[in-house]
Scaffold this motif. Structure first.
Motif, short mmCIF file in Angstrom:
data_model
loop_
_atom_site.label_atom_id
_atom_site.label_comp_id
_atom_site.label_asym_id
_atom_site.label_seq_id
_atom_site.Cartn_x
_atom_site.Cartn_y
_atom_site.Cartn_z
N ASN A 114 0.81 -1.42 0.09
CA ASN A 114 0.11 -0.02 0.04
C ASN A 114 1.05 1.19 0.04
OD1 ASN A 114 -2.42 -1.59 -0.13
ND2 ASN A 114 -2.73 -1.28 2.19
N HIS A 115 1.83 1.34 0.67
CA HIS A 115 2.81 2.38 0.88
C HIS A 115 3.24 2.48 -0.50
CE1 HIS A 115 5.37 5.50 2.21
NE2 HIS A 115 6.56 4.83 1.94
N ASN A 116 3.99 1.74 -1.06
CA ASN A 116 4.45 1.50 -2.43
C ASN A 116 3.54 2.16 -3.55
OD1 ASN A 116 6.59 0.85 -4.70
ND2 ASN A 116 5.49 -0.50 -5.25
N ARG A 117 2.45 1.98 -3.29
CA ARG A 117 1.34 2.47 -4.11
C ARG A 117 1.09 3.75 -3.99
NH1 ARG A 117 -1.04 -2.14 -4.67
NH2 ARG A 117 -2.10 -1.80 -2.46
N ALA A 118 0.96 4.19 -2.81
CA ALA A 118 0.33 5.57 -2.44
C ALA A 118 1.58 6.44 -2.50
CB ALA A 118 -0.09 5.53 -0.88
N ALA A 119 2.72 6.10 -2.24
CA ALA A 119 3.96 7.01 -2.48
C ALA A 119 4.42 7.10 -3.81
CB ALA A 119 5.11 6.73 -1.42
N GLY A 120 3.91 6.21 -4.65
CA GLY A 120 4.35 6.28 -6.18
C GLY A 120 5.82 6.13 -6.39
N LEU A 121 6.12 4.90 -5.56
CA LEU A 121 7.53 4.67 -5.59
C LEU A 121 7.94 3.85 -6.95
CD1 LEU A 121 8.34 3.54 -1.86
CD2 LEU A 121 8.98 5.78 -3.05
N GLY A 122 6.87 3.01 -7.46
CA GLY A 122 7.11 2.43 -8.59
C GLY A 122 8.04 1.10 -8.56
N ILE A 123 8.25 0.51 -7.24
CA ILE A 123 9.02 -0.72 -7.10
C ILE A 123 7.96 -1.79 -7.53
CG2 ILE A 123 10.04 -2.32 -5.32
CD1 ILE A 123 10.57 0.48 -3.71
N SER A 124 8.39 -2.76 -8.66
CA SER A 124 7.88 -3.66 -9.20
C SER A 124 7.21 -4.82 -8.05
CB SER A 124 8.23 -4.18 -10.30
OG SER A 124 9.61 -4.95 -9.94
N ASP A 125 8.00 -5.26 -7.14
CA ASP A 125 7.80 -6.15 -5.95
C ASP A 125 8.32 -5.67 -4.84
OD1 ASP A 125 7.24 -8.15 -4.36
OD2 ASP A 125 8.09 -9.75 -5.49
N PRO A 126 7.65 -4.49 -4.24
CA PRO A 126 7.93 -4.05 -2.92
C PRO A 126 8.24 -4.79 -1.70
CG PRO A 126 5.75 -3.50 -3.19
CD PRO A 126 6.14 -4.32 -4.49
N VAL A 127 7.40 -6.00 -1.67
CA VAL A 127 7.82 -6.98 -0.58
C VAL A 127 9.13 -7.48 -0.66
CG1 VAL A 127 6.93 -9.02 0.71
CG2 VAL A 127 5.45 -7.32 -0.09
N SER A 128 9.42 -8.25 -1.94
CA SER A 128 10.66 -8.86 -2.31
C SER A 128 11.88 -7.94 -1.85
CB SER A 128 10.71 -9.56 -3.66
OG SER A 128 9.80 -10.47 -3.49
N HIS A 129 11.48 -6.63 -2.36
CA HIS A 129 12.54 -5.56 -2.15
C HIS A 129 12.94 -5.41 -0.95
CE1 HIS A 129 14.81 -1.64 -2.92
NE2 HIS A 129 14.10 -1.07 -2.05
#
Length: 174
Positions: A43-58
């Motif tokens: 949700n944070h990745n989406r809301a912040a517009g970070l654009g990380i394709s797989d934020p959990v794995s990151h």
């Protein structure tokens, strides 16, 4: 997983009790399962517009690399059967990390007794999942050591992953 409930200002040192591990008023901060943490990260990745394709794995891969580097750093003193110390590497059950707004992980310290009290139901569930499989892993290691066999590959890892093995260290290029 502890979810902080306060902003942290690294330029304000007026309160000496206000630092990375205590600024959140531990008793009042949010507690979350790993699944809830994953949802929070997505949700944070989406809301912040970070654009990380797989934020959990990151995030997970940064955790793994930090733990692997710890094992590598202490391989000659804590993870060496000929120089075994009382508090050896098997005693590390977890680690403290800070996750910033960009989903970059900052490693604070390994933990030998990370929240082992069971004040919260999520800890009871976590301990059940963690310790049952840990017993299987340690049993396999003991059996292989007694027979003089190579430890790897480990066949009873469950959800555990090898991040360091005899000079090989997990590396994340993220």
């Amino acid at each position: 997983v502890r979810i902080g409930n306060a902003n942290y200002d690294e330029t304000d040192f007026s309160n000496t009790r206000n630092h990375l591990t205590t600024h959140t008023r531990l008793a009042e901060e949010g507690k979350a399962t790993w699944k809830e943490f994953e949802e929070h990260v997505r949700n944070h990745n989406r809301a912040a517009g970070l654009g990380i394709s797989d934020p959990v794995s990151h995030v997970r891969n940064q955790f793994k690399e930090a733990i692997a580097e710890t094992a590598a750093a202490f391989k000659d003193t804590s993870f060496n059967s000929k120089k075994m110390v009382e508090e050896n590497g098997i005693a590390f059950y977890g680690a403290d990390f800070i996750l910033d707004q960009d989903l970059d992980v900052y490693y604070l310290e390994p933990q030998m007794g990370c929240g082992l009290d069971e004040d919260y139901n999520f800890r009871v569930v976590m301990h059940d999942q963690m310790f049952r499989t840990m017993v299987d892993v340690l049993g396999e290691i003991l059996e292989k050591e007694e027979k003089g066999e190579n430890l790897l590959p480990l066949n009873k890892l469950g959800k555990w992953q090898v991040v360091y093995a005899d000079g090989w260290t997990y590396n994340y290029d993220g």
